[in-house]
Design an enzyme around this catalytic site. Structure first.
Site, PDB file in Angstrom:
ATOM      1  N   GLU A  88      80.896  82.040  45.292  1.00 18.06           N
ATOM      2  CA  GLU A  88      81.281  80.639  45.147  1.00 18.06           C
ATOM      3  C   GLU A  88      82.343  80.185  46.142  1.00 18.06           C
ATOM      4  O   GLU A  88      82.546  78.980  46.332  1.00 18.06           O
ATOM      5  CB  GLU A  88      81.775  80.393  43.721  1.00 18.06           C
ATOM      6  CG  GLU A  88      80.666  80.488  42.674  1.00 18.06           C
ATOM      7  CD  GLU A  88      81.167  80.348  41.255  1.00 18.06           C
ATOM      8  OE1 GLU A  88      82.401  80.415  41.058  1.00 18.06           O
ATOM      9  OE2 GLU A  88      80.339  80.180  40.347  1.00 18.06           O
ATOM     10  N   GLU A 132      77.511 103.385  37.533  1.00 16.31           N
ATOM     11  CA  GLU A 132      78.965 103.246  37.491  1.00 16.31           C
ATOM     12  C   GLU A 132      79.658 104.599  37.426  1.00 16.31           C
ATOM     13  O   GLU A 132      80.845 104.700  37.709  1.00 16.31           O
ATOM     14  CB  GLU A 132      79.379 102.395  36.298  1.00 16.31           C
ATOM     15  CG  GLU A 132      79.152 103.032  34.950  1.00 16.31           C
ATOM     16  CD  GLU A 132      79.601 102.122  33.823  1.00 16.31           C
ATOM     17  OE1 GLU A 132      80.545 102.511  33.117  1.00 16.31           O
ATOM     18  OE2 GLU A 132      79.021 101.039  33.656  1.00 16.31           O
TER      19      GLU A 132
END
Length: 333
Positions: free
Chosen positions: A113, A144
Site C-alpha cells: 500500500e 515458518e
C-alpha cells in the site's frame, strides 16, 4: 539451549543446532511447545462457546479494546525502529519485512500500500513471506519453521538496510533466520512481537514487544496479536513516510494520481493545502504532469512547475524544504 518460553519433544536423538535449537526444530518431526503469552488460556472467555452471538462479540470486543494500550506502551521502541527505517532509506538502502502466517500477510499488505499512497518506489519497503506468494492466500504448513529459508529470503538485504521481523510469539524460525542473515549483512534489525520476553529479542537492535496477553481463543494470534502488529506496522510505515517528507502537514503529497479517483483526491488535497479553488488546483496539477508535490510548491510559492521541481530536488523531495529554498515562509493551512 532451551529458553523459558518454549520446549521441544524430540522424535529422535538430540543432534541440536546450538543456540538456535529451540527456535529451529530439527528435521524429523519435532513438536515445539511454545511458552508465550499469546499461547496462554484466557481466564475471561471460558464460557464463550455457550454464549449467544452478541455476547461472543462483546467478549471479543472487550479484549480488542486492550490492544491500543499494549501498543502505546511499546511506542518508545517503535520510535527507535522508525529512526532506523529513516536512516536506511536516506542512505539509499531499503526496509525489509519478514513474517509468516498472519504476521507475514500484514507485512505484505503494508508494503503493497505504500507506493500508491505515498508515491514511493516499490523497492523502498519490501515484504518477504514464509512460503512465498502462494502462502499469502493459503496456509503452507511448515514454512515458518524453516530457519534456513529465512536466511535465504534475506540474501538480498544490502548493508545499511533495515530488516523488520514480525512474529507474534517472537520465536518463529523463519523470522529468526532472516534477522540473523540480515545482521551478518550489516543491516539494522527490529523484531515486532506480542511477547515481551521473545526468544529472538536478544539478537536484534530493537524489540517492539507488545504485551497483548492471552487471546480470546487460545493461540489464535490472528486476533489481538495480529491487531497489535497491524497497528504497530501502520504507525511505523506512516511515521517513516512523514519523516521522509512524503506528507505536507497531514496531507499525502506523494500520492500517485494514476486514476480518476486519485486525481480527484489530489485536487481536493491541493485545495486543502492552499485554500485555493479546485479549478485552479486542477490546472496546476495538469501543468505539473500529475506530480502532486510540484503542483503544491508551484501554487504555494507562485512559481512555474519547472522552478518548483528544481526546488524540490534541492530539498530532497520535501515540500517544506523546497518552500524554504524559494524563500516562502511556512504557511500551512
Amino acid at each position: 539451549m532451551r529458553t523459558e518460553q518454549e520446549s521441544a519433544v524430540h522424535s529422535g536423538t538430540d543432534g541440536g543446532a546450538g543456540e538456535h535449537r529451540a527456535a529451529r526444530p530439527r528435521e524429523g518431526g519435532d513438536t515445539v511447545i511454545v511458552r508465550s503469552p499469546t499461547e496462554a488460556r484466557n481466564s475471561g472467555t471460558h464460557d464463550i462457546d455457550l454464549l449467544p452471538s452478541l455476547d461472543i462479540l462483546r467478549q471479543i470486543n472487550a479484549e480488542d479494546m486492550t490492544v491500543p494500550t499494549a501498543v502505546a506502551a511499546a511506542l518508545p521502541e517503535l520510535a527507535r525502529a522508525v529512526d532506523l527505517g529513516v536512516a536506511a532509506l536516506e542512505s539509499g538502502a531499503a526496509i525489509h519485512y519478514f513474517g509468516a502466517g498472519t504476521s507475514g500477510r500484514i507485512a505484505a499488505q503494508d508494503a503493497a500500500e505504500l507506493p500508491p499512497t505515498y508515491g514511493v518506489p516499490a523497492d523502498w519497503v519490501v515484504a518477504h513471506h514464509a512460503g512465498g506468494g502462494d502462502a499469502l492466500a493459503r496456509a503452507v504448513e511448515g514454512t515458518e519453521d524453516d530457519w534456513e529459508s529465512g536466511r535465504i529470503a534475506a540474501a538480498g538485504v544490502a548493508p545499511g538496510s533495515l530488516a523488520v521481523g514480525l512474529a507474534a510469539s517472537g520465536r518463529t524460525p523463519y523470522v529468526g533466520g532472516a534477522l540473523a542473515a540480515a545482521r551478518e549483512r550489516a543491516a539494522a534489525t527490529v523484531l515486532i512481537s506480542a511477547n515481551p520476553d521473545a526468544p529472538l529479542a536478544a539478537g536484534v537492535d530493537v524489540h517492539v514487544g507488545m504485551d497483548t496477553g492471552a487471546e480470546v481463543i487460545a493461540g489464535s494470534t490472528r486476533m489481538k496479536a495480529g491487531t497489535a502488529q497491524k497497528l504497530a506496522l501502520n504507525a511505523f510505515s506512516t511515521a517513516v513516510m512523514v519523516r521522509m517528507g512524503r506528507t505536507y502537514s497531514n496531507l499525502m503529497v506523494g500520492v500517485d494520481a494514476s486514476n480518476s479517483k486519485l486525481r480527484g483526491r489530489v485536487v481536493t488535497l491541493l485545495s486543502q493545502a492552499t485554500g485555493l479553488e479546485e479549478r485552479a488546483c486542477a490546472e496546476a496539477l495538469a501543468a505539473a504532469d500529475g506530480d502532486t508535490r510540484v503542483a503544491l510548491v508551484s501554487l504555494l510559492a507562485d512559481v512555474d512547475p519547472r522552478r518548483a521541481a528544481r526546488a524540490l530536488s534541492t530539498g530532497g523531495g520535501r515540500v517544506r524544504a523546497a518552500l524554504a529554498e524559494l524563500g516562502v515562509p511556512d504557511q500551512t493551512v
